[in-house]
Design a protein around this motif. Structure first.
Motif, PDB file in Angstrom:
ATOM      1  N   ASP A 108     -92.630 107.147 -40.857  1.00  8.38           N
ATOM      2  CA  ASP A 108     -92.004 106.006 -41.521  1.00  8.38           C
ATOM      3  C   ASP A 108     -93.085 105.093 -42.104  1.00  8.38           C
ATOM      4  O   ASP A 108     -93.965 104.623 -41.373  1.00  8.38           O
ATOM      5  CB  ASP A 108     -91.145 105.238 -40.520  1.00  8.38           C
ATOM      6  CG  ASP A 108     -90.334 104.122 -41.161  1.00  8.38           C
ATOM      7  OD1 ASP A 108     -90.924 103.073 -41.488  1.00  8.38           O
ATOM      8  OD2 ASP A 108     -89.113 104.300 -41.323  1.00  8.38           O
ATOM      9  N   ALA A 109     -92.997 104.826 -43.390  1.00 12.19           N
ATOM     10  CA  ALA A 109     -94.054 104.054 -44.063  1.00 12.19           C
ATOM     11  C   ALA A 109     -94.235 102.678 -43.447  1.00 12.19           C
ATOM     12  O   ALA A 109     -95.349 102.141 -43.392  1.00 12.19           O
ATOM     13  CB  ALA A 109     -93.732 103.927 -45.551  1.00 12.19           C
ATOM     14  N   SER A 110     -93.162 102.083 -42.973  1.00 10.16           N
ATOM     15  CA  SER A 110     -93.255 100.735 -42.420  1.00 10.16           C
ATOM     16  C   SER A 110     -93.628 100.716 -40.939  1.00 10.16           C
ATOM     17  O   SER A 110     -94.026  99.670 -40.416  1.00 10.16           O
ATOM     18  CB  SER A 110     -91.926  99.998 -42.614  1.00 10.16           C
ATOM     19  OG  SER A 110     -90.890 100.653 -41.908  1.00 10.16           O
ATOM     20  N   LEU A 111     -93.523 101.857 -40.246  1.00 11.32           N
ATOM     21  CA  LEU A 111     -93.787 101.889 -38.810  1.00 11.32           C
ATOM     22  C   LEU A 111     -94.991 102.749 -38.424  1.00 11.32           C
ATOM     23  O   LEU A 111     -95.454 102.682 -37.280  1.00 11.32           O
ATOM     24  CB  LEU A 111     -92.559 102.416 -38.056  1.00 11.32           C
ATOM     25  CG  LEU A 111     -91.301 101.541 -38.102  1.00 11.32           C
ATOM     26  CD1 LEU A 111     -90.154 102.227 -37.376  1.00 11.32           C
ATOM     27  CD2 LEU A 111     -91.565 100.166 -37.498  1.00 11.32           C
ATOM     28  N   ALA A 112     -95.518 103.542 -39.341  1.00 10.42           N
ATOM     29  CA  ALA A 112     -96.590 104.480 -38.996  1.00 10.42           C
ATOM     30  C   ALA A 112     -97.856 103.779 -38.521  1.00 10.42           C
ATOM     31  O   ALA A 112     -98.666 104.369 -37.795  1.00 10.42           O
ATOM     32  CB  ALA A 112     -96.915 105.379 -40.193  1.00 10.42           C
ATOM     33  N   ALA A 113     -98.051 102.529 -38.928  1.00 14.74           N
ATOM     34  CA  ALA A 113     -99.228 101.795 -38.475  1.00 14.74           C
ATOM     35  C   ALA A 113     -99.119 101.369 -37.010  1.00 14.74           C
ATOM     36  O   ALA A 113    -100.115 100.961 -36.407  1.00 14.74           O
ATOM     37  CB  ALA A 113     -99.450 100.562 -39.353  1.00 14.74           C
ATOM     38  N   GLU A 114     -97.920 101.458 -36.442  1.00 14.23           N
ATOM     39  CA  GLU A 114     -97.727 101.129 -35.034  1.00 14.23           C
ATOM     40  C   GLU A 114     -97.990 102.370 -34.172  1.00 14.23           C
ATOM     41  O   GLU A 114     -97.923 103.499 -34.654  1.00 14.23           O
ATOM     42  CB  GLU A 114     -96.317 100.591 -34.806  1.00 14.23           C
ATOM     43  CG  GLU A 114     -96.029  99.335 -35.634  1.00 14.23           C
ATOM     44  CD  GLU A 114     -94.653  98.766 -35.383  1.00 14.23           C
ATOM     45  OE1 GLU A 114     -93.969  99.211 -34.428  1.00 14.23           O
ATOM     46  OE2 GLU A 114     -94.241  97.869 -36.151  1.00 14.23           O
ATOM     47  N   THR A 115     -98.268 102.140 -32.897  1.00 20.30           N
ATOM     48  CA  THR A 115     -98.771 103.213 -32.041  1.00 20.30           C
ATOM     49  C   THR A 115     -98.027 103.298 -30.724  1.00 20.30           C
ATOM     50  O   THR A 115     -97.709 102.269 -30.112  1.00 20.30           O
ATOM     51  CB  THR A 115    -100.270 102.980 -31.729  1.00 20.30           C
ATOM     52  OG1 THR A 115    -100.986 102.761 -32.945  1.00 20.30           O
ATOM     53  CG2 THR A 115    -100.868 104.167 -30.989  1.00 20.30           C
ATOM     54  N   VAL A 116     -97.762 104.519 -30.295  1.00 24.58           N
ATOM     55  CA  VAL A 116     -97.352 104.822 -28.923  1.00 24.58           C
ATOM     56  C   VAL A 116     -98.482 105.636 -28.301  1.00 24.58           C
ATOM     57  O   VAL A 116     -98.956 106.607 -28.900  1.00 24.58           O
ATOM     58  CB  VAL A 116     -96.032 105.613 -28.884  1.00 24.58           C
ATOM     59  CG1 VAL A 116     -95.712 106.059 -27.455  1.00 24.58           C
ATOM     60  CG2 VAL A 116     -94.897 104.779 -29.464  1.00 24.58           C
ATOM     61  N   LEU A 117     -98.939 105.246 -27.129  1.00 19.61           N
ATOM     62  CA  LEU A 117    -100.026 105.933 -26.437  1.00 19.61           C
ATOM     63  C   LEU A 117     -99.474 106.879 -25.374  1.00 19.61           C
ATOM     64  O   LEU A 117     -98.574 106.499 -24.607  1.00 19.61           O
ATOM     65  CB  LEU A 117    -100.931 104.919 -25.742  1.00 19.61           C
ATOM     66  CG  LEU A 117    -102.022 104.231 -26.557  1.00 19.61           C
ATOM     67  CD1 LEU A 117    -102.548 103.013 -25.796  1.00 19.61           C
ATOM     68  CD2 LEU A 117    -103.170 105.190 -26.829  1.00 19.61           C
ATOM     69  N   ILE A 118    -100.018 108.103 -25.326  1.00 17.85           N
ATOM     70  CA  ILE A 118     -99.738 109.049 -24.241  1.00 17.85           C
ATOM     71  C   ILE A 118    -101.086 109.472 -23.674  1.00 17.85           C
ATOM     72  O   ILE A 118    -101.914 110.040 -24.396  1.00 17.85           O
ATOM     73  CB  ILE A 118     -98.932 110.263 -24.736  1.00 17.85           C
ATOM     74  CG1 ILE A 118     -97.559 109.793 -25.256  1.00 17.85           C
ATOM     75  CG2 ILE A 118     -98.761 111.282 -23.621  1.00 17.85           C
ATOM     76  CD1 ILE A 118     -96.690 110.904 -25.813  1.00 17.85           C
ATOM     77  N   THR A 119    -101.330 109.165 -22.389  1.00 17.05           N
ATOM     78  CA  THR A 119    -102.698 109.228 -21.866  1.00 17.05           C
ATOM     79  C   THR A 119    -102.782 109.840 -20.471  1.00 17.05           C
ATOM     80  O   THR A 119    -101.783 109.963 -19.755  1.00 17.05           O
ATOM     81  CB  THR A 119    -103.311 107.813 -21.809  1.00 17.05           C
ATOM     82  OG1 THR A 119    -102.610 107.036 -20.814  1.00 17.05           O
ATOM     83  CG2 THR A 119    -103.223 107.102 -23.150  1.00 17.05           C
ATOM     84  N   ALA A 120    -104.016 110.171 -20.100  1.00 21.10           N
ATOM     85  CA  ALA A 120    -104.383 110.609 -18.753  1.00 21.10           C
ATOM     86  C   ALA A 120    -105.898 110.438 -18.646  1.00 21.10           C
ATOM     87  O   ALA A 120    -106.532 109.853 -19.531  1.00 21.10           O
ATOM     88  CB  ALA A 120    -103.970 112.064 -18.518  1.00 21.10           C
ATOM     89  N   HIS A 121    -106.509 110.949 -17.570  1.00 24.70           N
ATOM     90  CA  HIS A 121    -107.987 110.995 -17.492  1.00 24.70           C
ATOM     91  C   HIS A 121    -108.414 112.391 -17.087  1.00 24.70           C
ATOM     92  O   HIS A 121    -107.727 113.081 -16.329  1.00 24.70           O
ATOM     93  CB  HIS A 121    -108.540 109.933 -16.542  1.00 24.70           C
ATOM     94  CG  HIS A 121    -108.314 110.204 -15.073  1.00 24.70           C
ATOM     95  ND1 HIS A 121    -109.178 110.951 -14.295  1.00 24.70           N
ATOM     96  CD2 HIS A 121    -107.329 109.799 -14.223  1.00 24.70           C
ATOM     97  CE1 HIS A 121    -108.740 110.995 -13.048  1.00 24.70           C
ATOM     98  NE2 HIS A 121    -107.604 110.318 -12.971  1.00 24.70           N
ATOM     99  N   HIS A 122    -109.593 112.798 -17.595  1.00 24.80           N
ATOM    100  CA  HIS A 122    -110.032 114.186 -17.388  1.00 24.80           C
ATOM    101  C   HIS A 122    -111.029 114.366 -16.254  1.00 24.80           C
ATOM    102  O   HIS A 122    -111.268 115.489 -15.815  1.00 24.80           O
ATOM    103  CB  HIS A 122    -110.620 114.769 -18.680  1.00 24.80           C
ATOM    104  CG  HIS A 122    -111.703 113.949 -19.329  1.00 24.80           C
ATOM    105  ND1 HIS A 122    -112.957 113.815 -18.797  1.00 24.80           N
ATOM    106  CD2 HIS A 122    -111.693 113.244 -20.501  1.00 24.80           C
ATOM    107  CE1 HIS A 122    -113.691 113.066 -19.617  1.00 24.80           C
ATOM    108  NE2 HIS A 122    -112.952 112.693 -20.645  1.00 24.80           N
ATOM    109  N   ASP A 123    -111.648 113.312 -15.751  1.00 27.08           N
ATOM    110  CA  ASP A 123    -112.714 113.455 -14.757  1.00 27.08           C
ATOM    111  C   ASP A 123    -112.167 113.517 -13.343  1.00 27.08           C
ATOM    112  O   ASP A 123    -111.033 113.109 -13.075  1.00 27.08           O
ATOM    113  CB  ASP A 123    -113.688 112.283 -14.861  1.00 27.08           C
ATOM    114  CG  ASP A 123    -113.040 110.952 -14.482  1.00 27.08           C
ATOM    115  OD1 ASP A 123    -112.006 110.616 -15.095  1.00 27.08           O
ATOM    116  OD2 ASP A 123    -113.536 110.269 -13.566  1.00 27.08           O
ATOM    117  N   HIS A 124    -112.996 114.041 -12.431  1.00 26.74           N
ATOM    118  CA  HIS A 124    -112.690 113.951 -10.997  1.00 26.74           C
ATOM    119  C   HIS A 124    -114.004 113.736 -10.244  1.00 26.74           C
ATOM    120  O   HIS A 124    -114.911 113.090 -10.782  1.00 26.74           O
ATOM    121  CB  HIS A 124    -111.900 115.161 -10.514  1.00 26.74           C
ATOM    122  CG  HIS A 124    -111.302 114.962  -9.158  1.00 26.74           C
ATOM    123  ND1 HIS A 124    -110.486 113.893  -8.866  1.00 26.74           N
ATOM    124  CD2 HIS A 124    -111.435 115.661  -7.990  1.00 26.74           C
ATOM    125  CE1 HIS A 124    -110.116 113.953  -7.595  1.00 26.74           C
ATOM    126  NE2 HIS A 124    -110.684 115.006  -7.041  1.00 26.74           N
TER     127      HIS A 124
END
Length: 545
Positions: free
Chosen positions: A309-325
Motif C-alpha cells: 500500500d503506497a500510503s502504508l508501506a513506509a510503516e513497519t511490523v517487526l518479526i524478530t528473534a536472536h541467533h546467539d547462545h
C-alpha cells in the motif's frame, strides 16, 4: 495419540477457516522443515553459537542466505547484515572490589561474591554516596526518587525492582514489572542525573530471591568452570559503572542514614514519597579490573518484505528473534535449541511464509512492510536489539508492532529457577505465554482474535509477577522503551534452560508450528489493519492512588 489427534483436528478446522488469500503462507509452515532447520542450527557443528565465535558466524550467514532465498530485500542498503560493534571483556574478580572509607577508620574492601560488577574498561571511581531509593523517575506517575537530592559527581545506592510490587493496586503495574524496574534503565537514569557510579542491592523486604540468587538457581551456564565473558556495545550510551552489593554491605553503607534499609523501603512503599538522602561521611570506591579485552563485530540479520500500500508501506511490523547462545566450555556444548534456535528458525519460516504468500496466485501481500530481524548478542545483554533500537534500519516512530520469539519450542515445566516463584499449569503442551499485554491491550486482542483459527492456550502469567524479571529478559524490551507495542512470545522455562541438554529432539514441533501460524495471521493483521495497536505508556497510572 489422543493429544495428537486433537491437535490434528484443530489444525484441520483452522485451515478451513483461514482466508484463501492467506492460505499459501499458512500451509507452508510445516513441522518437518522446522525440525530439519533446528536440528542443523542446534547441532554440534555450530558450537553453541557464542557471540563473536565461529559457530554464531555460521548461523548469521545461514539466516542471511535463507532471507535471500525467501526473496526478502536486504534491509541495510545492499546487505542483510547490520554490524554490531562489541567489546568482549572478562572481569578480574581477584583484583576488582568495592571499598568504603569513613573518617579515620581503615578502609573496608569487598570482593565477589559480596560485591561484584565489571565494565568494558578498567574503572577507578571514588565519590560520596547518596541513597536514591529505587532510582526511579516516573513523571507520569508523579514519582521521583531524585526529587530534592543532588547526585552530580556522586555514587548512588539503589534498591532493585520497584515500590509496592506485592500490591495488586500499585501504580507500578500492580504485581508485574514496568519499564522502570530494570538495572539498565536505573543506571541510565542515575547517569542522566549526573551520578558517576551505581550500587544496587536487593530490596530488604523482598518476598522473592534477589536477582543474583535467582540466577544462581539456573546452574548450567552460570556454574561453568570458566565464566562466560561479558560483552557490551562499543559506543553504548550507558557509560556509568555499576555494581551489585550484598544486603550486609548496603546495611553498612546506610548505617548513618537515620533509618534501617527495611524502614527506608517501607517508607517509600507506604506512601510513594522519596526517602532519598545523602549519606554523610560515606565515601565509596568502585575498582574494576579486566583480565582480557577484545573487540569485534557481530551482526543483526535483517530482511524486508515491502508493503503493497503506497500510503502504508513506509510503516513497519517487526518479526524478530536472536541467533546467539552460550557456546562451548571445553568439550561441552550449550546447544541452545529452544534458546533461541527455535525463535531463529521461526523467523526464517515466517520470512518464507510471507514471501511465498505474496508471490502466490491470489495471495495477499501485506500493506505495511514487514522487517524480519534476528538479533546478535542477546545472551550478553540484548545487545543487538539495543543497538538496532538506537541505530534503526527503519523509523521507530512508524513501527507499529513487534512479534519477538525467544524460546517457542518446549513445554513449560518446573525448574530450579521457577520453583516456588510462579505457578505452572499442569498441561502446557498447547500453551503460549504472551508478555507485554499491559502496554498494548490492542495488540493482545488482535492475537486472541487470530488464535480462534489456531487454538493455542494463551497465558499472561508473566505480566503479573516480578520475581523472575521476565519482562526485561528478551529483545522486545529495548523497543518497549521506545513506545512500540512489542510482545515476547514464549513457551516458558524448563530444566534444560541454559544447560547443555537444550537439544533439538526435545522440541514440541507441533506446538511450535501452531505458534508460528498464529504469528503469521497476527502479523498480517498488524500489517493490514487501518488502526494499528496503541501503546499505553504507563499501564499502572490509573491504579492505586
Amino acid at each position: 495419540m489422543a493429544w495428537f489427534g486433537a491437535t490434528f483436528a484443530q489444525e484441520k478446522g483452522a485451515r478451513e477457516k483461514v482466508a484463501p488469500q492467506l492460505a499459501t503462507g499458512f500451509d507452508s509452515i510445516q513441522e518437518d522443515s522446522l525440525r530439519a532447520d533446528l536440528t542443523f542450527l542446534a547441532s554440534d557443528a555450530l558450537q553453541g553459537r557464542m557471540s563473536l565465535q565461529n559457530g554464531d558466524e555460521v548461523a548469521i550467514q545461514w539466516i542471511a542466505s535463507e532471507f535471500a532465498k525467501a526473496g526478502l530485500k536486504p534491509a541495510n542498503g545492499d546487505s542483510y547484515l547490520q554490524a554490531v560493534p562489541l567489546v568482549e571483556y572478562r572481569g578480574d574478580r581477584a583484583r576488582s572490589y568495592i571499598a568504603l572509607k569513613r573518617g579515620s577508620a581503615p578502609e573496608k574492601q569487598w570482593k565477589y561474591p559480596d560485591a561484584y560488577g565489571a565494565y568494558r574498561v578498567d574503572v577507578d571511581v571514588t565519590a560520596p554516596v547518596v541513597f536514591a531509593g529505587y532510582g526511579i523517575t516516573a513523571p507520569e506517575l508523579h514519582f521521583d526518587d531524585y526529587r530534592g537530592i543532588d547526585v552530580h559527581g556522586k555514587i548512588v545506592l539503589l534498591f532493585d525492582h520497584e515500590p509496592q510490587e506485592t500490591d495488586p493496586n500499585s501504580i507500578f503495574n500492580g504485581t508485574g514489572n514496568t519499564r522502570y524496574a530494570t538495572t539498565r534503565v536505573k543506571v541510565l537514569n542515575a547517569q542522566a542525573h549526573g551520578a558517576v557510579g551505581v550500587l544496587i542491592v536487593g530490596e530488604p523486604n523482598r518476598k522473592h530471591p534477589s536477582n543474583q540468587e535467582r540466577a544462581a538457581r539456573i546452574g548450567g551456564s552460570v556454574t561453568r568452570p570458566v565464566p562466560l565473558p561479558a560483552q557490551s556495545i562499543a559506543d553504548d550510551e550507558l557509560h556509568t559503572p555499576s555494581a551489585i552489593v550484598s544486603d550486609a554491605i548496603a546495611a553498612e553503607l546506610l548505617a548513618g542514614a537515620g533509618a534501617t534499609p527495611a524502614e527506608l523501603q517501607s517508607g517509600i512503599d507506604r506512601d510513594l514519597k522519596p526517602q532519598s538522602r545523602a549519606l554523610g561521611d560515606t565515601q565509596v570506591t568502585i575498582h574494576f579490573r579486566d583480565s582480557a579485552t577484545t573487540e569485534g563485530n557481530s551482526y543483526n540479520v535483517a530482511g524486508i518484505l515491502e508493503g503493497s500500500d503506497a500510503s502504508l508501506a513506509a510503516e513497519t511490523v517487526l518479526i524478530t528473534a536472536h541467533h546467539d547462545h552460550d557456546g562451548m566450555s571445553g568439550t561441552e556444548i550449550w546447544h541452545g535449541a529452544d534458546d533461541n534456535g527455535s525463535g531463529t528458525v521461526g523467523v526464517v519460516a515466517l520470512a518464507h511464509a510471507f514471501a511465498e504468500n505474496a508471490r502466490a496466485a491470489g495471495g495477499q501481500k501485506p500493506k505495511r512492510s514487514i522487517l524480519f530481524v534476528v538479533f546478535a548478542a542477546e545472551e550478553r545483554g540484548l545487545l543487538g536489539a539495543f543497538y538496532m533500537a538506537t541505530h534503526p534500519l527503519r523509523p521507530l516512530a512508524t513501527t507499529r508492532a513487534m512479534i519477538n520469539f525467544d524460546m517457542i519450542g518446549r513445554n513449560e515445566t518446573e525448574s530450579d529457577q521457577t520453583k516456588g516463584l510462579i505457578e505452572i499449569p499442569v498441561d502446557t503442551t498447547n500453551r503460549l505465554n504472551l508478555i507485554g499485554a499491559l502496554y498494548s491491550p490492542d495488540y493482545n486482542r488482535t492475537v486472541a482474535t487470530e488464535n480462534e483459527f489456531v487454538g493455542l492456550d494463551l497465558d499472561d502469567r508473566f505480566d503479573h509477577e516480578a520475581a523472575l524479571n521476565v519482562f526485561f529478559r528478551s529483545d522486545q524490551f529495548p523497543f518497549v522503551l521506545h513506545n512500540i507495542p512489542a510482545f515476547w512470545w514464549f513457551t516458558g522455562f524448563h530444566p534444560d534452560y541454559h544447560h547443555t541438554s537444550d537439544t533439538a529432539e526435545k522440541i514440541n514441533y507441533v506446538k511450535m508450528a501452531k505458534i508460528l501460524k498464529l504469528a503469521y495471521l497476527s502479523g498480517y493483521t498488524f500489517a493490514d489493519e487501518a488502526t494499528p495497536p496503541r501503546f499505553i505508556e504507563s499501564p499502572g497510572a490509573g491504579a492505586g492512588n
